[in-house]
Design a protein around this motif. Structure first.
Motif, PDB file in Angstrom:
ATOM      1  N   VAL A 166      36.481  32.908  33.204  1.00 19.33           N
ATOM      2  CA  VAL A 166      37.453  33.019  34.292  1.00 19.33           C
ATOM      3  C   VAL A 166      37.660  34.488  34.665  1.00 19.33           C
ATOM      4  CG1 VAL A 166      39.888  32.710  34.889  1.00 19.33           C
ATOM      5  CG2 VAL A 166      38.624  30.843  33.822  1.00 19.33           C
ATOM      6  N   ARG A 167      37.643  35.379  33.686  1.00 14.74           N
ATOM      7  CA  ARG A 167      37.794  36.800  33.985  1.00 14.74           C
ATOM      8  C   ARG A 167      36.673  37.271  34.900  1.00 14.74           C
ATOM      9  NH1 ARG A 167      35.983  41.530  32.958  1.00 14.74           N
ATOM     10  NH2 ARG A 167      34.321  40.715  31.612  1.00 14.74           N
ATOM     11  N   ARG A 168      35.450  36.833  34.625  1.00 18.98           N
ATOM     12  CA  ARG A 168      34.314  37.211  35.476  1.00 18.98           C
ATOM     13  C   ARG A 168      34.463  36.613  36.868  1.00 18.98           C
ATOM     14  NH1 ARG A 168      31.386  36.223  30.580  1.00 18.98           N
ATOM     15  NH2 ARG A 168      30.830  34.124  31.337  1.00 18.98           N
ATOM     16  N   LEU A 169      35.003  35.396  36.947  1.00 20.03           N
ATOM     17  CA  LEU A 169      35.216  34.752  38.238  1.00 20.03           C
ATOM     18  C   LEU A 169      36.224  35.538  39.075  1.00 20.03           C
ATOM     19  CD1 LEU A 169      34.513  32.169  39.875  1.00 20.03           C
ATOM     20  CD2 LEU A 169      36.491  31.078  38.810  1.00 20.03           C
ATOM     21  N   LEU A 170      37.269  36.016  38.429  1.00 26.08           N
ATOM     22  CA  LEU A 170      38.278  36.815  39.128  1.00 26.08           C
ATOM     23  C   LEU A 170      37.712  38.157  39.565  1.00 26.08           C
ATOM     24  CD1 LEU A 170      41.345  36.110  36.792  1.00 26.08           C
ATOM     25  CD2 LEU A 170      40.998  35.196  39.105  1.00 26.08           C
ATOM     26  N   ALA A 171      36.883  38.741  38.709  1.00 25.21           N
ATOM     27  CA  ALA A 171      36.272  40.022  39.039  1.00 25.21           C
ATOM     28  C   ALA A 171      35.346  39.896  40.243  1.00 25.21           C
ATOM     29  CB  ALA A 171      35.498  40.560  37.840  1.00 25.21           C
ATOM     30  N   ALA A 172      34.820  38.704  40.444  1.00 26.94           N
ATOM     31  CA  ALA A 172      33.925  38.467  41.575  1.00 26.94           C
ATOM     32  C   ALA A 172      34.688  38.218  42.875  1.00 26.94           C
ATOM     33  CB  ALA A 172      33.005  37.282  41.276  1.00 26.94           C
ATOM     34  N   GLY A 173      36.005  38.163  42.796  1.00 27.94           N
ATOM     35  CA  GLY A 173      36.813  38.032  44.006  1.00 27.94           C
ATOM     36  C   GLY A 173      37.583  36.751  44.158  1.00 27.94           C
ATOM     37  N   ALA A 174      37.552  35.859  43.175  1.00 27.92           N
ATOM     38  CA  ALA A 174      38.303  34.609  43.272  1.00 27.92           C
ATOM     39  C   ALA A 174      39.811  34.898  43.289  1.00 27.92           C
ATOM     40  CB  ALA A 174      37.954  33.690  42.113  1.00 27.92           C
ATOM     41  N   ALA A 175      40.551  34.097  44.056  1.00 26.66           N
ATOM     42  CA  ALA A 175      42.006  34.276  44.148  1.00 26.66           C
ATOM     43  C   ALA A 175      42.665  33.828  42.846  1.00 26.66           C
ATOM     44  CB  ALA A 175      42.560  33.475  45.326  1.00 26.66           C
ATOM     45  N   PHE A 176      43.508  34.711  42.291  1.00 28.82           N
ATOM     46  CA  PHE A 176      44.117  34.435  40.987  1.00 28.82           C
ATOM     47  C   PHE A 176      44.955  33.160  41.039  1.00 28.82           C
ATOM     48  CE2 PHE A 176      46.788  34.807  37.324  1.00 28.82           C
ATOM     49  CZ  PHE A 176      46.075  35.578  36.411  1.00 28.82           C
ATOM     50  N   ASP A 177      45.771  32.997  42.090  1.00 30.49           N
ATOM     51  CA  ASP A 177      46.648  31.827  42.144  1.00 30.49           C
ATOM     52  C   ASP A 177      45.871  30.532  42.271  1.00 30.49           C
ATOM     53  OD1 ASP A 177      45.814  32.531  44.665  1.00 30.49           O
ATOM     54  OD2 ASP A 177      47.734  32.110  45.647  1.00 30.49           O
TER      55      ASP A 177
END
Length: 304
Positions: A166-177
């Protein structure tokens, strides 16, 4: 209807107030307070709304100065009790029970208590005013230490590998919420995008404290392990804790000023009076014998 005990207490208090004027009064009595309202008559004597409010305050049903709607059930109930008190007091006088020496001492004690209350109310009314309240509020604001509040969102995952993904997904630009709503295992926060609202670090587990120290607004920190799993946090805001408002602080300030003024009044009265206590203080327990087991003194003093 008041309890038997309340009636007996009210009997002597009412008698103390009514000894000098227990005859019938005319229907054109002047209101004892501006805007007062006649709400009942007992053998020609008027019962005023202020009488009912005073009884409600005495019973702790409302605070001093709070309104009491004459159309409310509470007002009607207290009115019935006031009427009953007047009937009982009048009957006691009719039977000349007030001539009994013990009754006279109780009436005198009730009169002293009421006079003391009136003095305290008068002194407090002069001291506890808006200027004093605002002054103490401003003084407390200057001395108060304001903690920092943090607003953050969280995503809780079951394992370290899930959290890293999930951290990598967020780093790729996914919206946290959006990711929180879809992937977080924390039921309490996932449905509002992981939003934890504003909090101070002292109410959070140590792991949150460590992770958020030094984190700036917009930073994503973690993953770190807690009891419920692995956590990723996003810092939404940092701010100083809002101070308590004057209206929120007013009740505590009024209580403090009231206590302070009454204490000063009693100290002044005692300093200029001769007060002799003629009974010994029995609260001090005797010292235990030298060979008594440890803790004996505490037991004798009434403490566990």
């Amino acid at each position: 209807m008041a309890t038997h005990k309340a009636y007996l207490s009210a009997l002597f208090v009412a008698g103390a107030l009514a000894l000098a004027g227990c005859g019938k009064a005319g229907v054109n009595e002047r209101p004892p307070e501006r805007g007062d309202q006649a709400v009942a008559r007992v053998d020609g004597r008027t019962v005023w709304a202020s009488d009912v409010k005073r009884e409600a305050v005495a019973q702790g049903l409302i605070g001093q100065g709070e309104p009491l709607d004459p159309s409310s059930d509470m007002f009607r109930r207290v009115l019935d009790e006031v009427v009953d008190q007047k009937l009982l007091a009048a009957e006691a006088l009719e039977r000349k029970l007030d001539n009994d020496p013990a009754a006279q001492r109780r009436l005198a004690a009730a009169r002293e208590r009421i006079l003391g209350d009136i003095l305290v109310e008068s002194v407090v009314a002069d001291a506890v005013n808006d200027n004093a309240i605002r002054g103490l509020y401003q003084e407390q604001l200057k001395q108060a230490k304001r903690s920092e509040e943090i607003r953050a969102r969280q995503i809780v995952l079951a394992s370290a590998s899930d959290a890293e993904a999930v951290r990598r997904l967020l780093a790729a630009g996914a919206a946290f919420d959006a990711v929180a709503a879809e992937r977080s295992t924390d039921v309490a926060s996932r449905f509002n995008g992981g939003d934890l609202g504003y909090f101070t670090l002292d109410v959070m587990p140590d792991a949150y404290d460590a992770a958020l120290k030094g984190a700036k607004v917009g930073d994503v920190v973690g993953p770190f392990q807690v009891e419920s799993g692995w956590v990723l946090l996003k810092v939404e805001d940092r701010r100083l804790e809002a101070p308590i408002s004057l209206e929120q602080a007013r009740p505590q300030i009024v209580r403090f000023l009231t206590y302070d003024r009454i204490r000063d009044l009693l100290e002044k009265l005692r300093s200029r009076s001769k007060v002799e206590t003629l009974v010994k203080n029995e609260s001090t327990a005797p010292s235990p014998p030298a060979d008594a087991p440890k803790g004996a003194a505490a037991v004798q003093g009434g403490r566990p």
